[in-house]
Design an enzyme around this catalytic site. Sequence first.
Site, PDB file in Angstrom:
ATOM      1  N   TYR A  29       4.116   9.365  21.595  1.00 19.00           N
ATOM      2  CA  TYR A  29       3.670   8.129  22.239  1.00 19.00           C
ATOM      3  C   TYR A  29       2.711   8.483  23.370  1.00 19.00           C
ATOM      4  O   TYR A  29       2.960   9.426  24.119  1.00 19.00           O
ATOM      5  CB  TYR A  29       4.859   7.357  22.823  1.00 19.00           C
ATOM      6  CG  TYR A  29       5.065   6.044  22.118  1.00 19.00           C
ATOM      7  CD1 TYR A  29       4.003   5.135  22.030  1.00 19.00           C
ATOM      8  CD2 TYR A  29       6.274   5.712  21.525  1.00 19.00           C
ATOM      9  CE1 TYR A  29       4.176   3.933  21.359  1.00 19.00           C
ATOM     10  CE2 TYR A  29       6.439   4.507  20.858  1.00 19.00           C
ATOM     11  CZ  TYR A  29       5.380   3.627  20.781  1.00 19.00           C
ATOM     12  OH  TYR A  29       5.535   2.449  20.123  1.00 19.00           O
ATOM     13  N   GLU A  83       0.759   5.771  25.316  1.00 22.05           N
ATOM     14  CA  GLU A  83       0.134   4.540  25.842  1.00 22.05           C
ATOM     15  C   GLU A  83      -0.636   4.870  27.114  1.00 22.05           C
ATOM     16  O   GLU A  83      -0.151   5.605  27.977  1.00 22.05           O
ATOM     17  CB  GLU A  83       1.208   3.491  26.131  1.00 22.05           C
ATOM     18  CG  GLU A  83       1.697   2.838  24.853  1.00 22.05           C
ATOM     19  CD  GLU A  83       2.759   1.779  25.086  1.00 22.05           C
ATOM     20  OE1 GLU A  83       3.040   1.448  26.246  1.00 22.05           O
ATOM     21  OE2 GLU A  83       3.305   1.286  24.084  1.00 22.05           O
ATOM     22  N   ASP A  90     -21.825  -4.354  15.124  1.00 20.57           N
ATOM     23  CA  ASP A  90     -20.785  -3.706  14.316  1.00 20.57           C
ATOM     24  C   ASP A  90     -21.487  -2.818  13.291  1.00 20.57           C
ATOM     25  O   ASP A  90     -22.068  -3.294  12.321  1.00 20.57           O
ATOM     26  CB  ASP A  90     -19.967  -4.814  13.625  1.00 20.57           C
ATOM     27  CG  ASP A  90     -18.825  -4.260  12.797  1.00 20.57           C
ATOM     28  OD1 ASP A  90     -18.873  -3.059  12.440  1.00 20.57           O
ATOM     29  OD2 ASP A  90     -17.902  -5.022  12.467  1.00 20.57           O
ATOM     30  N   THR A 146     -15.974   1.384  12.256  1.00 17.99           N
ATOM     31  CA  THR A 146     -14.831   2.069  11.664  1.00 17.99           C
ATOM     32  C   THR A 146     -15.227   3.534  11.557  1.00 17.99           C
ATOM     33  O   THR A 146     -16.391   3.895  11.771  1.00 17.99           O
ATOM     34  CB  THR A 146     -14.499   1.532  10.261  1.00 17.99           C
ATOM     35  OG1 THR A 146     -15.683   1.579   9.470  1.00 17.99           O
ATOM     36  CG2 THR A 146     -13.974   0.111  10.313  1.00 17.99           C
ATOM     37  N   LYS A 199     -15.961   4.938   6.653  1.00 18.18           N
ATOM     38  CA  LYS A 199     -16.921   4.562   5.590  1.00 18.18           C
ATOM     39  C   LYS A 199     -17.939   5.693   5.461  1.00 18.18           C
ATOM     40  O   LYS A 199     -17.557   6.798   5.116  1.00 18.18           O
ATOM     41  CB  LYS A 199     -17.535   3.203   5.918  1.00 18.18           C
ATOM     42  CG  LYS A 199     -16.470   2.093   5.984  1.00 18.18           C
ATOM     43  CD  LYS A 199     -17.076   0.724   6.178  1.00 18.18           C
ATOM     44  CE  LYS A 199     -16.043  -0.371   6.094  1.00 18.18           C
ATOM     45  NZ  LYS A 199     -15.356  -0.656   7.360  1.00 18.18           N
ATOM     46  N   ARG A 220      -9.026   6.612   8.446  1.00 20.79           N
ATOM     47  CA  ARG A 220      -9.074   5.156   8.579  1.00 20.79           C
ATOM     48  C   ARG A 220      -8.849   4.777  10.050  1.00 20.79           C
ATOM     49  O   ARG A 220      -7.807   5.102  10.613  1.00 20.79           O
ATOM     50  CB  ARG A 220      -7.958   4.592   7.701  1.00 20.79           C
ATOM     51  CG  ARG A 220      -7.983   3.141   7.438  1.00 20.79           C
ATOM     52  CD  ARG A 220      -7.294   2.879   6.126  1.00 20.79           C
ATOM     53  NE  ARG A 220      -8.086   3.454   5.056  1.00 20.79           N
ATOM     54  CZ  ARG A 220      -9.097   2.834   4.458  1.00 20.79           C
ATOM     55  NH1 ARG A 220      -9.405   1.595   4.781  1.00 20.79           N
ATOM     56  NH2 ARG A 220      -9.783   3.429   3.517  1.00 20.79           N
TER      57      ARG A 220
HETATM   58  N1  DSN Z   1     -13.319  -4.321   4.043  1.00 19.78           N
HETATM   59  C1  DSN Z   1     -14.482  -3.575   4.480  1.00 19.78           C
HETATM   60  C2  DSN Z   1     -15.568  -3.611   3.480  1.00 19.78           C
HETATM   61  O1  DSN Z   1     -15.254  -3.388   2.343  1.00 19.78           O
HETATM   62  O2  DSN Z   1     -16.722  -3.808   3.806  1.00 19.78           O
HETATM   63  C3  DSN Z   1     -14.949  -4.002   5.784  1.00 19.78           C
HETATM   64  O3  DSN Z   1     -13.907  -3.931   6.683  1.00 19.78           O
END
Ligand code: DSN
Length: 409
Positions: free
Chosen positions: A49, A51, A195, A221, A224, A230
């Site tokens: 933990y 925090e 984003d 994120t 990708k 993730r």
């Molecule tokens: N779900 C993702 C996508 O496939 O673009 C975005 O968060």
Amino acid sequence: MLEKFDLEIYSLIEKELMRESETVNLIASENYVSKAVMEATGSILTNKYAEGYPSRRYYGGCEFIDRIESIAISRVKKIFNAEHANVQPHSGSQANMAVYLSCAKAGDTILGMDICAGGHLSHGTKVSFSGIIFNAVCYGVNPDTELIDYNEIEKIAQKYKPKIIICGASAYPRIIDFNRFAGIAKNVNAYLCSDMAHIAGLVAANLHPSPVPVSDFVTSTTHKTLRGPRGGFILCKERYARSVDKSIFPGIQGGPLMHIVAAKAVAFKEAETGDFRKYQTQIVKNARFFAEKLRELDYRLVTGGTDNHMLLVDLRNKKITGVECQNILEKVNIIVNKNSIPFDPSGATITSGLRIGTAAITTRGMKENEILKIIEFIDEALHYKDYPEKLENIRKGVKDFVMQFPIYT
Ligand code: DSN
């Protein structure tokens, strides 16, 4: 150990590994992490933990955790040339939520891209927190060019005077003009939140203009094109550092997932290498080649092509819907997702489109020759969609083909 204790879950993980190995993954938001990233993800750090933030924790025993998080922060700041970074968001949606709540109140107006035009759920869709908490208005794309229409956004922004303008997309295959968005936001005194989740790897490799210099906040994120575990992160100007950090913790999250923060740090280190730049360059080359060859077979591409890692195929002239196409291709071990195209007459469940991304296949080492093969499989499967035996033969062909490109050796 897992095999002995919980055979059920162990076998399902093994099955998923086989599925990932035996299928061609064209989902634009997925990728395969390196073994190094995987090792950090599966590490003992999940026990801890923490925090708070480095040197300001609510738990003892954070000596090494502090160092890990500080390394992750300094690496991501360096890659994107950012003033401040928060690496704790559990996901891209959490990153967006924290940003919105750091600079707006419930009921304030936010302006984001319509999900039907390629935006993301968390950019103001009515069913997401973003549309529930805030008064969300949206912009789309130009009906003729299918491109973001900056003049139109300027008009919408002038009309609604949003507190935050959100740019970035989940299904937009072209360069996003972050400078132009910054100008629009400045004119209406709005914060700009960019984003870059889909294109973060491309931005890191200088293959897409960076939103960082011109945005108040940048969210992303890590899993990708950036090819990390993730999760999510936020970059912002130093003057917003305190409010963003407070908004993540204690605002919307408790303890950070330190195994994931460590895995992010490893992925950021990978993103600083020359190999990573070569990889990103190949992703873009592969996407352009994919688009060109599909066009030759009379597939219509939304906006006519791509500048990034994804393409959006309009299937209407092929007399097949997005959902049918996704299901047929899954039968032959090709994994894609149905996607709305702008002004889609079939709605979000059926859809008229297919989103294709090249990040995952490029990780497996696939280049132009392999893309020709994949397109051949796709076209054949759609042609023989009503012939189960033919589809089974194609599936075997796809499996033999893709197994030549192991994910983990
Ligand atoms: N779900 C993702 C996508 O496939 O673009 C975005 O968060």
